[in-house]
Each structure stands twice: as structure tokens, then as C-alpha cells.
Motif scaffolding. Structure first.
Motif, PDB file in Angstrom:
ATOM      1  N   ALA A   1      35.629  39.315  35.540  1.00 52.08           N
ATOM      2  CA  ALA A   1      36.756  39.942  34.863  1.00 52.08           C
ATOM      3  C   ALA A   1      36.618  39.902  33.344  1.00 52.08           C
ATOM      4  CB  ALA A   1      38.063  39.264  35.279  1.00 52.08           C
ATOM      5  N   GLY A   2      36.211  38.760  32.810  1.00 54.02           N
ATOM      6  CA  GLY A   2      36.109  38.607  31.358  1.00 54.02           C
ATOM      7  C   GLY A   2      34.862  37.840  30.997  1.00 54.02           C
TER       8      GLY A   2
ATOM      9  N   THR B   1      40.109  36.416  40.078  1.00 53.36           N
ATOM     10  CA  THR B   1      40.695  37.512  39.314  1.00 53.36           C
ATOM     11  C   THR B   1      42.174  37.300  39.014  1.00 53.36           C
ATOM     12  OG1 THR B   1      41.091  38.740  41.364  1.00 53.36           O
ATOM     13  CG2 THR B   1      39.044  39.215  40.175  1.00 53.36           C
ATOM     14  N   ALA B   2      42.779  36.280  39.616  1.00 54.38           N
ATOM     15  CA  ALA B   2      44.204  36.034  39.399  1.00 54.38           C
ATOM     16  C   ALA B   2      44.480  34.992  38.326  1.00 54.38           C
ATOM     17  CB  ALA B   2      44.866  35.600  40.713  1.00 54.38           C
ATOM     18  N   GLU B   3      43.665  33.928  38.266  1.00 55.89           N
ATOM     19  CA  GLU B   3      43.969  32.856  37.324  1.00 55.89           C
ATOM     20  C   GLU B   3      42.734  32.008  37.021  1.00 55.89           C
ATOM     21  OE1 GLU B   3      46.437  29.600  38.937  1.00 55.89           O
ATOM     22  OE2 GLU B   3      46.289  30.632  40.878  1.00 55.89           O
TER      23      GLU B   3
ATOM     24  N   PHE C   1      45.969  43.257  34.004  1.00 54.93           N
ATOM     25  CA  PHE C   1      44.517  43.309  33.907  1.00 54.93           C
ATOM     26  C   PHE C   1      43.973  41.952  33.484  1.00 54.93           C
ATOM     27  CE2 PHE C   1      45.932  47.624  33.315  1.00 54.93           C
ATOM     28  CZ  PHE C   1      45.016  48.373  34.031  1.00 54.93           C
ATOM     29  N   ALA C   2      42.762  41.670  33.893  1.00 51.82           N
ATOM     30  CA  ALA C   2      42.033  40.497  33.429  1.00 51.82           C
ATOM     31  C   ALA C   2      40.825  40.977  32.633  1.00 51.82           C
ATOM     32  CB  ALA C   2      41.573  39.648  34.609  1.00 51.82           C
ATOM     33  N   GLY C   3      40.614  40.423  31.442  1.00 52.63           N
ATOM     34  CA  GLY C   3      39.420  40.742  30.672  1.00 52.63           C
ATOM     35  C   GLY C   3      39.569  41.842  29.648  1.00 52.63           C
TER      36      GLY C   3
ATOM     37  N   ILE D   1      43.691  43.408  38.173  1.00 53.00           N
ATOM     38  CA  ILE D   1      42.767  44.532  38.081  1.00 53.00           C
ATOM     39  C   ILE D   1      41.720  44.233  37.012  1.00 53.00           C
ATOM     40  CG2 ILE D   1      42.569  46.982  37.504  1.00 53.00           C
ATOM     41  CD1 ILE D   1      45.358  47.343  38.668  1.00 53.00           C
ATOM     42  N   VAL D   2      40.488  44.625  37.279  1.00 52.46           N
ATOM     43  CA  VAL D   2      39.371  44.410  36.362  1.00 52.46           C
ATOM     44  C   VAL D   2      39.029  45.730  35.687  1.00 52.46           C
ATOM     45  CG1 VAL D   2      36.920  43.785  36.207  1.00 52.46           C
ATOM     46  CG2 VAL D   2      38.453  42.499  37.718  1.00 52.46           C
ATOM     47  N   PRO D   3      38.902  45.767  34.361  1.00 50.17           N
ATOM     48  CA  PRO D   3      38.532  47.010  33.687  1.00 50.17           C
ATOM     49  C   PRO D   3      37.155  47.499  34.143  1.00 50.17           C
ATOM     50  CG  PRO D   3      39.301  45.359  32.110  1.00 50.17           C
ATOM     51  CD  PRO D   3      39.116  44.652  33.410  1.00 50.17           C
TER      52      PRO D   3
END
Length: 322
Positions: A37-38, A66-68, A228-230, A275-277
Motif C-alpha cells: 500500500a505504501g 491494507t487496513a492498519e 486509501f492507504a499509501g 483501497i490501494v492506489p
């Protein structure tokens, strides 16, 4: 089995490519993110998408999905230094990006490395650290403020995160503006601040590049009905690559924000969390089968132009320009 007719190349033959044709190098210091994600995953994909070559220095690793974020393990500063120095002695670097590096010791060693490359712009991203222990957050932010910000050319962060960090005793009834935050950053040696996610009426958010004296660029986007994450790593890495490619600061900011917007719009849901970009959205554009060959390449890139521009009007890192 190797082809016996393949000619052997000596080192001089392997270096025939003109260095001017090679992509600019961006060194990024960040933690590995196993969710993709990031962290370094976001940095590498964003830097490559913006036409630069990523020199990725691992400063530690998240334990996350992807959540935390559940935890983080930092590398020791010697491991970080050895990675960075080895790459820097071999390749010229045109920009430095600093994400979450895990410890005050790593902040110190990265600041020392950056000081040796004072003519190279340094883009520092400050993420939300609310998942961490409060004592860890305080020591990390103190070290970043004292050691990294004096080396920083552009500070990137969400309005809420930067406000609570740089203006903890904000007295006004209104929320601080991007210029208020930029002034607090400038007092610590940062010439430019990119403040993202500023709440606006009617479900819009503003993103503002500012100095204490002026707003240099502003762009509003409609708020996505998703988490979103990242996103911050995506934006700051793309900005770093665009600056490395020679864009001036306003043009790089505009293109980086557009790149982020498209990445979020094309975001996907690989797991059960956020959600991941999609930083490679441009490589998956729909193609009309009736189009002539070659037409789709130009059409797919009309909205996000990630190409080199001739000038870079930035001070060296650690130099305040008003």
C-alpha cells in the motif's frame, strides 16, 4: 545454456549508452510495506511511473495489512548508511525523498547524508503516526524537526498531521491555513510546504503549495467516498521524481497531484482493508479496437504528462528562500 555465438562484451562496451539518456535517479528512504500500500513499494512504483530511477534504501519494515499498521521494526543506522553510501558513490542522485524511517538514529544519519548532497532537493513526507506509541512519536517528531527539516526543500503532509505537529498550540478559532503551516515549517528551515487534504465545502479538499508569503499553487479535488492507504507516499515520491526530471516546482506539484488523483481513481481493493492506489493506471488504459495503431499511446497520456521540463527553480536543501 548460453549461446556459443554470443559475443562477449567488455566493460567499455557496456557503457556505450549516453548518460544524458539515462533516467534521473531519486534516492528514497522508507520502510518496507508488505501490503504494497505504501512505503518503498509506493515510492518505487511512483518514481518509475514519473520517469525516474529509484534508489530504494530500506530503513525498516512495517507489520501491516491494507487496513492498519500493527508494528514497525527499524534497521540500525549503520545498515541505512551503508546502503545509501554504496549507491551514492556509484550513481548521481537528482532528488532525495524521505518517508517514515523508524527511529531518531535513522533520521540523524539520513540528515548527515543529505548534508553531503546539499545541492540536491530533499522532499520530506510526514505521515500520520497515530498507530505508534506516544513516546516513540514524540522522540521521532523531535528528531525530524531538529535534524531533517533544516535539510528539507519541500515538506509534504496532510493538513491535520502537519497542524498537530507544527502548530500544537494553535490559538485561533479558525483552522490554520496552508500559509500558517508553511510559516511554522519555514521557521524550522523549510522553504516550501505542500499541505494536502484541507477540508473544503461541498465535499471538496484543497491541496496547497505555500510559503509564508504566498500560495504558489492550489488544486481542489472532489473527496473520494473511500479510504486509501499509501496516498501520501505516492504523491511525495512522484513529486520527487518530477523535480529530479527538471520540472519547476509549480509544474511538478501540479503533475504530482494529477498523478495521485488518477492513481486513486483507478485504485483497487486487493485485500479486506483499504483501497490501494494504482500507480500504473497509465499502463492499463482501455483501447478502442477501431483506433489506428499508435493512436492509443497519445490518448492514454493526455491527462497526466510526466515528461521532463528544462528548469528546476529550487534552492539547495537546507536553504530557506523567501
Amino acid at each position: 545454456m548460453a549461446n556459443p555465438k554470443t559475443p562477449q562484451l567488455d566493460s567499455r562496451q557496456l557503457q556505450i549508452e549516453d548518460t544524458d539518456a539515462s533516467p534521473a535517479c531519486v534516492m528514497t528512504f522508507n520502510a518496507n510495506d508488505p501490503s504494497g500500500a505504501g512505503g518503498l513499494t509506493a515510492d518505487i512504483a511512483s518514481i518509475n511511473s514519473a520517469g525516474a530511477h529509484a534508489l530504494a534504501v530500506v530503513t525498516g519494515a512495517y507489520v501491516r495489512d491494507t487496513a492498519e499498521i500493527f508494528d514497525h521494526f527499524a534497521f540500525d543506522e549503520e545498515a541505512v548508511t551503508d546502503q545509501a553510501r554504496s549507491a551514492l558513490e556509484d550513481m548521481p542522485v537528482s532528488a532525495i525523498k524521505v518517508g517514515f524511517v523508524g527511529s531518531p538514529e535513522n533520521i540523524s544519519t539520513i540528515a548527515e547524508i543529505a548534508s553531503d548532497y546539499a545541492d540536491v532537493p530533499l522532499i520530506a513526507y510526514m505521515p500520520n503516526l497515530s498507530w505508534w506509541e506516544e513516546s516513540e512519536i514524540d522522540s521521532y517528531l523531535d528528531a525530524f524537526r531538529e535534524l531533517m527539516l533544516p535539510q528539507t526543500t519541500v515538506l509534504v503532509g496532510n493538513h491535520s498531521s502537519l497542524w498537530r505537529w507544527l502548530l500544537p498550540d494553535w490559538p485561533g478559532e479558525r483552522n490554520p491555513s496552508a500559509r500558517d503551516i508553511a510559516k511554522a515549517a519555514a521557521d524550522l528551515g523549510v522553504p516550501y510546504t505542500l499541505v494536502t487534504g484541507i477540508p473544503m465545502p461541498d465535499q471538496f479538499i484543497d491541496n496547497v503549495l505555500a510559503t509564508p508569503q504566498a500560495v504558489l499553487y492550489s488544486e481542489k479535488f472532489e473527496r473520494f467516498e473511500a479510504i486509501f492507504a499509501g496516498a501520501g507516499d505516492t504523491l511525495s515520491a512522484a513529486l520527487s521524481a518530477l523535480l529530479a526530471n527538471g520540472h519547476d516546482l509549480q509544474a511538478a506539484t501540479a503533475e504530482a497531484l494529477t498523478f495521485l488523483d488518477h492513481s486513486l481513481d483507478a485504485g483497487f481493493h486487493p485485500g479486506m482493508g483499504n483501497i490501494v492506489p494504482d500507480r500504473l493506471f497509465w499502463a492499463q488504459a482501455d483501447v478502442d479496437p477501431e483506433e489506428e495503431p499508435g493512436e492509443e499511446a497519445g490518448d492514454a497520456n493526455d491527462d497526466v504528462e510526466l515528461t521532463s521540463k528544462p528548469t528546476l527553480d529550487l534552492p539547495p536543501n537546507g536553504t530557506t528562500k523567501h
